[in-house]
Design a protein around this motif. Sequence first.
Motif, PDB file in Angstrom:
ATOM      1  N   ARG A  38       0.817  -1.216   0.000  1.00 29.02           N
ATOM      2  CA  ARG A  38       0.000   0.000   0.000  1.00 29.02           C
ATOM      3  C   ARG A  38       0.849   1.265   0.000  1.00 29.02           C
ATOM      4  O   ARG A  38       0.314   2.379  -0.030  1.00 29.02           O
ATOM      5  CB  ARG A  38      -0.918   0.007   1.226  1.00 29.02           C
ATOM      6  CG  ARG A  38      -1.883  -1.164   1.295  1.00 29.02           C
ATOM      7  CD  ARG A  38      -2.899  -1.132   0.183  1.00 29.02           C
ATOM      8  NE  ARG A  38      -3.817  -2.268   0.249  1.00 29.02           N
ATOM      9  CZ  ARG A  38      -4.762  -2.488  -0.652  1.00 29.02           C
ATOM     10  NH1 ARG A  38      -4.931  -1.653  -1.660  1.00 29.02           N
ATOM     11  NH2 ARG A  38      -5.542  -3.543  -0.538  1.00 29.02           N
ATOM     12  N   ALA A  39       2.164   1.123   0.036  1.00 31.96           N
ATOM     13  CA  ALA A  39       3.058   2.288   0.019  1.00 31.96           C
ATOM     14  C   ALA A  39       2.807   3.116  -1.238  1.00 31.96           C
ATOM     15  O   ALA A  39       2.539   2.564  -2.322  1.00 31.96           O
ATOM     16  CB  ALA A  39       4.519   1.837   0.064  1.00 31.96           C
ATOM     17  N   PRO A  40       2.887   4.450  -1.141  1.00 30.95           N
ATOM     18  CA  PRO A  40       2.700   5.290  -2.329  1.00 30.95           C
ATOM     19  C   PRO A  40       3.862   5.131  -3.301  1.00 30.95           C
ATOM     20  O   PRO A  40       4.990   4.825  -2.896  1.00 30.95           O
ATOM     21  CB  PRO A  40       2.657   6.710  -1.751  1.00 30.95           C
ATOM     22  CG  PRO A  40       3.425   6.623  -0.484  1.00 30.95           C
ATOM     23  CD  PRO A  40       3.166   5.251   0.066  1.00 30.95           C
ATOM     24  N   SER A  41       3.586   5.334  -4.583  1.00 34.81           N
ATOM     25  CA  SER A  41       4.637   5.287  -5.607  1.00 34.81           C
ATOM     26  C   SER A  41       4.309   6.262  -6.727  1.00 34.81           C
ATOM     27  O   SER A  41       3.151   6.609  -6.950  1.00 34.81           O
ATOM     28  CB  SER A  41       4.794   3.864  -6.162  1.00 34.81           C
ATOM     29  OG  SER A  41       3.584   3.413  -6.779  1.00 34.81           O
ATOM     30  N   TRP A  42       5.351   6.699  -7.417  1.00 34.64           N
ATOM     31  CA  TRP A  42       5.234   7.654  -8.516  1.00 34.64           C
ATOM     32  C   TRP A  42       4.306   7.100  -9.582  1.00 34.64           C
ATOM     33  O   TRP A  42       4.563   6.031 -10.139  1.00 34.64           O
ATOM     34  CB  TRP A  42       6.628   7.906  -9.090  1.00 34.64           C
ATOM     35  CG  TRP A  42       6.747   9.088  -9.985  1.00 34.64           C
ATOM     36  CD1 TRP A  42       6.670   9.090 -11.344  1.00 34.64           C
ATOM     37  CD2 TRP A  42       7.022  10.431  -9.597  1.00 34.64           C
ATOM     38  NE1 TRP A  42       6.855  10.343 -11.835  1.00 34.64           N
ATOM     39  CE2 TRP A  42       7.083  11.203 -10.777  1.00 34.64           C
ATOM     40  CE3 TRP A  42       7.207  11.068  -8.365  1.00 34.64           C
ATOM     41  CZ2 TRP A  42       7.328  12.576 -10.759  1.00 34.64           C
ATOM     42  CZ3 TRP A  42       7.455  12.423  -8.359  1.00 34.64           C
ATOM     43  CH2 TRP A  42       7.511  13.161  -9.543  1.00 34.64           C
ATOM     44  N   CYS A  43       3.203   7.809  -9.873  1.00 32.76           N
ATOM     45  CA  CYS A  43       2.212   7.381 -10.880  1.00 32.76           C
ATOM     46  C   CYS A  43       1.631   6.000 -10.572  1.00 32.76           C
ATOM     47  O   CYS A  43       1.165   5.307 -11.482  1.00 32.76           O
ATOM     48  CB  CYS A  43       2.809   7.382 -12.290  1.00 32.76           C
ATOM     49  SG  CYS A  43       3.420   8.982 -12.829  1.00 32.76           S
ATOM     50  N   ASN A  44       1.693   5.592  -9.298  1.00 32.21           N
ATOM     51  CA  ASN A  44       1.219   4.274  -8.878  1.00 32.21           C
ATOM     52  C   ASN A  44       1.921   3.140  -9.626  1.00 32.21           C
ATOM     53  O   ASN A  44       1.348   2.077  -9.872  1.00 32.21           O
ATOM     54  CB  ASN A  44      -0.299   4.140  -9.047  1.00 32.21           C
ATOM     55  CG  ASN A  44      -0.883   3.001  -8.233  1.00 32.21           C
ATOM     56  OD1 ASN A  44      -0.424   2.710  -7.143  1.00 32.21           O
ATOM     57  ND2 ASN A  44      -1.904   2.348  -8.766  1.00 32.21           N
ATOM     58  N   ALA A  45       3.192   3.358  -9.974  1.00 29.81           N
ATOM     59  CA  ALA A  45       3.947   2.362 -10.740  1.00 29.81           C
ATOM     60  C   ALA A  45       4.220   1.086  -9.943  1.00 29.81           C
ATOM     61  O   ALA A  45       4.357   0.009 -10.528  1.00 29.81           O
ATOM     62  CB  ALA A  45       5.269   2.960 -11.216  1.00 29.81           C
TER      63      ALA A  45
END
Length: 222
Positions: A38-45
Amino acid sequence: MTLDELDALMKARFSCRAYRPDPVPRQTIEAIVDTARRAPSWCNAQPWQLTITSGAETAAFRTALRQQAMSGAHDPDLTFPASYPGVYGDRRRTCGWQLYDAVGVKKGDREASARQAMRNFDLFDAPHCAIVSSPAELGAYGALDCGGFVTAFCLAAEAAGVATIPQAAVASFAPFLHSYFGIPEDRLILCAISFGHADMSDPANSFRTDRAPVGDIVEWRG
């Protein structure tokens, strides 16, 4: 969860450098990963990929990794820092001396410090190890996203009663890791996370590092 509860979890987590041999149940490991994803990532990559060892696979990897480390052929996929200037070096040295003091390594005893450094390649006797990789095409942003995932993994593990230590040292033998685990060359190996149940009787687990105060890391505007 309240902020105070999250703060308590953050304070409870530490880099564990000695483990008991008993394994973590597969269901618990899956639950940790399920939460960490569930960690955030750039553009949900979501660029993170894990190779996780258990049981005999960890034992075999530990033996092979130590043999590789004895050769000293360091070649990380992601270039290590050229130096740690100023306060960054101060913090690094402080952490190192806290460890040495805890395990009884005296200043100037290079043989003892070398033995302690080699503990990285024993995975600190952890029953499990996760190798973290990211697509090379995503470059620094993929690595940044994986850093967030590593933090989420460590916090989820702590909440589950599982100790962890992220290890850049293991990633310094990237060509070996690519070959040993069959990790494609188009992925950057970023770090390992050794994990299991902490051996709290070991002096290596007896110290805790400090953190810079808020005033040292924030420049307020308005």
